[in-house]
Design an enzyme around this catalytic site. Structure first.
Site, PDB file in Angstrom:
ATOM      1  N   HIS A 138       0.810  -1.243   0.000  1.00  0.00           N
ATOM      2  CA  HIS A 138       0.000   0.000   0.000  1.00  0.00           C
ATOM      3  C   HIS A 138       0.834   1.281   0.000  1.00  0.00           C
ATOM      4  O   HIS A 138       0.286   2.351  -0.254  1.00  0.00           O
ATOM      5  CB  HIS A 138      -0.920   0.043   1.225  1.00  0.00           C
ATOM      6  CG  HIS A 138      -1.949  -1.043   1.268  1.00  0.00           C
ATOM      7  ND1 HIS A 138      -2.835  -1.265   0.238  1.00  0.00           N
ATOM      8  CD2 HIS A 138      -2.234  -1.966   2.224  1.00  0.00           C
ATOM      9  CE1 HIS A 138      -3.622  -2.290   0.565  1.00  0.00           C
ATOM     10  NE2 HIS A 138      -3.277  -2.734   1.750  1.00  0.00           N
TER      11      HIS A 138
HETATM   12 ZN   LIG Z   1      -4.095  -7.055   3.197  1.00  0.00          ZN
END
Ligand SMILES: [Zn+2]
Length: 359
Positions: A138
């Protein structure tokens, strides 16, 4: 290049499993000790084709392949003085990604562990190498996000692409691999495929089929947005319909996988319902391909599910038998109206992903 072609590396150092984000934080790096200790107990590292690999620190230049220098400087400051205000960089004391003492150093080692796996595979010393500490998919160019500080999968994919290699990145974490997708959104040199719980019900809220890449990258970002409660049969059907066909069409030089196990039915953070059975199916396919393979961990917040699944997955990399006690004994399988609903939505997600793909 004389090493046996079936060598499987496992990157390990207790320091990869010793940092603490925050006492109540769901990402517990110590979960990797359970994986390592289980594999050691069953003799996996004594097998002739097993290799324990020591990590190294990533360099500043390697971080710079994906991250802005100002962001790295902010992480260095946060690492030394976590009580400052780093909100503009995605670091919040009570948020998903808190500043903590030593975070830069821990993240350098985590990232370098993935790069050691990559180098081992590139040098031909291993067919596959696994860094369970990595897969922090992320993190963005200038922002920490979703427990992720430096995006080791994106850095590895970028460095491989810089060497002129075509990279297929397959992300089977429960969450959309948004940071890796963003890093390669406009290029056809890295194909990103993410199978995940739909952004309608889960962080980070992205990863729909219409996010298909831009410019030269159009059709090279593939997203399979699965409904909540997707179980083994639906997941395996979706994987089989999308991943082998697209990876084989793309013909990469290297396969890079993010194997987050927050897809597990006991995971406290997500709503997918997978068991070790679906994971064995998927990882067996990775192992069956002819490609060089760099493998990472990712999410996973039920520590026993992490322990059993990643142990099982490393045994598959070794070509070893799977002890039955690593498997879930009674995984959930949908029936009736829930079965029809999940199958219908899964099939729609598959169709949309295939329609968005490069030809
Ligand atoms: Zn995850």
């Amino acid at each position: 290049m004389t090493a046996p072609v079936n060598v499987a590396g496992f990157v390990w150092d207790p320091r990869l499993a010793s940092h603490v984000y925050r006492d109540d934080h769901p990402l517990k790096p110590r979960r990797l000790r359970g994986v390592h200790d289980t594999l050691e107990r069953i003799g996996a590292f004594a097998r002739p084709n097993a290799r324990l690999l020591a990590p190294r620190d990533a360099t500043r230049a390697e971080l710079g392949r994906v991250h802005d220098a100002a962001y790295v400087d902010a992480v260095i400051r946060a690492s030394a003085d976590p009580d400052g205000d780093y909100g503009e960089w995605g670091l919040h004391p009570f948020g998903d990604t808190p500043p903590f003492t030593g975070m830069h150093e821990a993240s350098l080692l985590t990232t370098g562990a993935t790069l050691v796996a990559m180098e081992e595979v590139l040098a031909g010393r291993a067919r596959v190498a696994f860094n369970g500490a990595g897969g922090l998919h992320h993190a963005m160019r200038r922002k920490a996000s979703g427990f992720c500080i430096y995006n080791d999968p994106a850095i590895a994919c970028g460095l491989l692409a810089d060497r002129g290699m075509k990279v297929a990145y397959v992300d089977i974490d429960a969450h959309h691999g948004d940071g890796v997708q963003a890093a390669f959104y406009d290029t056809d040199r890295v194909l990103t495929i993410s199978l995940h719980e739909s952004g309608r019900t889960l962080f980070p809220g992205t990863g729909f089929a219409d996010e298909r890449g831009a410019g030269k990258g159009a059709g090279y970002s593939i997203n399979v947005a699965l409904p909540a409660f997707t179980d083994d049969p639906a997941y395996m059907r979706a994987f089989d319909a999308v991943v082998p066909a697209l990876v084989e069409r793309y013909r990469p030089d290297v396969l890079v996988t993010q194997q987050g196990i927050d897809t597990h039915f006991t995971d406290p953070l997500t709503h997918l319902q997978l068991s070790t059975r679906a994971r064995e199916h998927v990882v067996r396919w990775f192992a069956s391909t002819p490609f060089r393979w760099v493998a990472m961990g990712g999410g996973g917040y039920d520590l026993d599910a992490v322990r059993r699944t990643w142990s099982l997955e490393y045994l598959l990399m070794l070509g070893a038998e799977i002890p039955d006690d690593l498997h879930d004994q009674d995984p959930p399988v949908l029936s009736g109206r829930d079965r029809v609903a999940v199958d219908t939505q899964t099939d729609a997600a598959v169709k949309a992903a295939l329609a968005a793909a490069f030809r």
